[in-house]
Design a protein around this motif. Structure first.
Motif, PDB file in Angstrom:
ATOM      1  N   THR A  12      95.668 -19.373 108.238  1.00 18.41           N
ATOM      2  CA  THR A  12      96.986 -19.595 108.293  1.00 18.41           C
ATOM      3  C   THR A  12      97.438 -20.500 109.333  1.00 18.41           C
ATOM      4  OG1 THR A  12      98.050 -17.817 106.826  1.00 18.41           O
ATOM      5  CG2 THR A  12      99.509 -19.062 108.282  1.00 18.41           C
ATOM      6  N   GLY A  13      96.996 -20.224 110.566  1.00 21.18           N
ATOM      7  CA  GLY A  13      97.259 -20.769 111.780  1.00 21.18           C
ATOM      8  C   GLY A  13      96.324 -22.162 112.008  1.00 21.18           C
ATOM      9  N   THR A  14      95.171 -22.190 111.315  1.00 19.51           N
ATOM     10  CA  THR A  14      94.383 -23.148 111.188  1.00 19.51           C
ATOM     11  C   THR A  14      95.274 -24.473 110.571  1.00 19.51           C
ATOM     12  OG1 THR A  14      92.212 -22.052 111.605  1.00 19.51           O
ATOM     13  CG2 THR A  14      92.211 -24.034 110.727  1.00 19.51           C
ATOM     14  N   ILE A  15      95.631 -23.915 109.477  1.00 19.06           N
ATOM     15  CA  ILE A  15      96.314 -24.982 108.487  1.00 19.06           C
ATOM     16  C   ILE A  15      97.382 -25.367 108.948  1.00 19.06           C
ATOM     17  CG2 ILE A  15      97.327 -25.499 106.103  1.00 19.06           C
ATOM     18  CD1 ILE A  15      95.014 -23.488 105.081  1.00 19.06           C
ATOM     19  N   LEU A  16      98.366 -24.608 109.667  1.00 20.92           N
ATOM     20  CA  LEU A  16      99.598 -25.241 110.329  1.00 20.92           C
ATOM     21  C   LEU A  16      99.282 -26.159 111.645  1.00 20.92           C
ATOM     22  CD1 LEU A  16     101.375 -21.804 110.758  1.00 20.92           C
ATOM     23  CD2 LEU A  16     102.284 -23.517 109.509  1.00 20.92           C
ATOM     24  N   SER A  17      98.243 -25.944 112.053  1.00 22.16           N
ATOM     25  CA  SER A  17      97.639 -26.846 112.818  1.00 22.16           C
ATOM     26  C   SER A  17      97.396 -28.326 112.489  1.00 22.16           C
ATOM     27  CB  SER A  17      96.681 -26.292 113.930  1.00 22.16           C
ATOM     28  OG  SER A  17      95.844 -27.360 114.732  1.00 22.16           O
ATOM     29  N   ALA A  18      96.575 -28.052 111.429  1.00 28.74           N
ATOM     30  CA  ALA A  18      96.427 -29.475 110.596  1.00 28.74           C
ATOM     31  C   ALA A  18      97.477 -30.037 110.074  1.00 28.74           C
ATOM     32  CB  ALA A  18      95.330 -29.003 109.629  1.00 28.74           C
ATOM     33  N   LEU A  19      98.422 -29.376 109.602  1.00 28.57           N
ATOM     34  CA  LEU A  19      99.653 -29.902 109.040  1.00 28.57           C
ATOM     35  C   LEU A  19     100.478 -30.581 110.126  1.00 28.57           C
ATOM     36  CD1 LEU A  19     100.921 -27.426 106.456  1.00 28.57           C
ATOM     37  CD2 LEU A  19     100.701 -29.739 106.002  1.00 28.57           C
ATOM     38  N   TYR A  21     105.730 -26.997 112.264  1.00 28.45           N
ATOM     39  CA  TYR A  21     104.483 -26.327 111.904  1.00 28.45           C
ATOM     40  C   TYR A  21     103.918 -25.859 113.177  1.00 28.45           C
ATOM     41  CZ  TYR A  21     104.654 -28.490 107.109  1.00 28.45           C
ATOM     42  OH  TYR A  21     104.770 -28.592 105.943  1.00 28.45           O
ATOM     43  N   VAL A  22     103.620 -26.764 114.088  1.00 28.06           N
ATOM     44  CA  VAL A  22     103.019 -26.187 115.476  1.00 28.06           C
ATOM     45  C   VAL A  22     103.581 -24.973 116.032  1.00 28.06           C
ATOM     46  CG1 VAL A  22     102.247 -26.803 117.785  1.00 28.06           C
ATOM     47  CG2 VAL A  22     101.787 -28.429 115.781  1.00 28.06           C
ATOM     48  N   GLN A  23     104.962 -25.020 116.276  1.00 30.50           N
ATOM     49  CA  GLN A  23     105.670 -23.759 116.727  1.00 30.50           C
ATOM     50  C   GLN A  23     105.210 -22.545 115.981  1.00 30.50           C
ATOM     51  OE1 GLN A  23     106.661 -23.660 119.726  1.00 30.50           O
ATOM     52  NE2 GLN A  23     107.154 -25.834 120.296  1.00 30.50           N
ATOM     53  N   GLU A  24     105.395 -22.529 114.626  1.00 32.14           N
ATOM     54  CA  GLU A  24     105.172 -21.517 113.838  1.00 32.14           C
ATOM     55  C   GLU A  24     103.607 -21.056 113.990  1.00 32.14           C
ATOM     56  OE1 GLU A  24     104.676 -20.262 109.218  1.00 32.14           O
ATOM     57  OE2 GLU A  24     105.537 -22.216 109.693  1.00 32.14           O
ATOM     58  N   GLY A  25     102.579 -22.090 114.225  1.00 29.63           N
ATOM     59  CA  GLY A  25     101.089 -21.571 114.433  1.00 29.63           C
ATOM     60  C   GLY A  25     101.030 -20.761 115.737  1.00 29.63           C
TER      61      GLY A  25
END
Length: 202
Positions: free
Chosen positions: A76-83, A99-103
């Motif tokens: 989930t964190g990896t995909i948030l970074s990509a998004l 997205y990044v802050q959520e990650g």
């Protein structure tokens, strides 16, 4: 997915896409949520590398939903970074930062420091694109320290180049030259022509 990584690193995107589409169909049929999430993430990576940012976003969003269903926090964190990265490229800075802050909150909870560094790099890129050089520099420097610790040469190279550009714009040319020289040396070790050219051009 080892074959996929092999193909992506060599720029064989069409072959990688074919392999991943098959993997996606198989994992969906088997009810393998983790496998489906990884297939969607890698399909997003291919679209991203080919400059198809809208398509990449679609794959990443589906992958994010799948990762959340499967409870896979690292993915989930990896995909948030990509998004965050691909959304920044589409010019939607507020959503990219969200997205990044959520990650960042997530990876702090699961104590994934390397992924924290990756997210910081993306946050720096978002700040950089908006002309906030100070915030970008701070993010890049912290991310570089983390990536040096983990020996991630690819991310170190990107960060060295990004930092070099910011520091050159500040007028600190000897320091920036040192960063570019280091980036060039690592890019040569990785046989990455694009990064070699970026380091040389700067």
């Amino acid at each position: 997915f080892a074959l996929t990584d092999f193909l992506l690193h060599r720029g064989l995107y069409d072959l990688g896409k074919t392999h991943l589409q098959h993997a996606y169909e198989v994992t969906v049929a088997r009810g393998d949520t983790h496998g489906t999430t990884r297939a969607l993430y890698h399909l997003g990576m291919i679209a991203q590398k080919q400059g198809e940012y809208l398509l990449a976003t679609s794959f990443y969003e589906k992958g994010l939903a799948s990762a959340r269903i499967g409870g896979d926090q690292d993915l989930t964190g990896t995909i948030l970074s990509a998004l965050g990265w691909v959304t920044e490229k589409r010019g939607n800075y507020a959503q990219a930062e969200a997205y990044v802050q959520e990650g960042l909150i997530l990876v702090c909870d699961i104590n994934n420091n390397k992924l924290y560094g990756t997210l910081l790099r993306v946050l720096g890129t978002i700040a950089d694109s908006q002309g906030n050089a100070h915030q970008a520099k701070t993010c890049y420097q912290e991310a570089l320290t983390i990536m040096r610790h983990y020996g991630d040469q690819e991310q170190c190279t990107i960060l060295l180049i990004n930092l070099g550009i910011i520091i050159a714009n500040e007028g600190a040319f000897p320091e920036s030259a040192g960063l570019f020289e280091e980036a060039l040396a690592v890019a040569r070790q990785l046989s990455h022509l694009e990064w070699q050219c970026l380091a040389l051009l700067n």
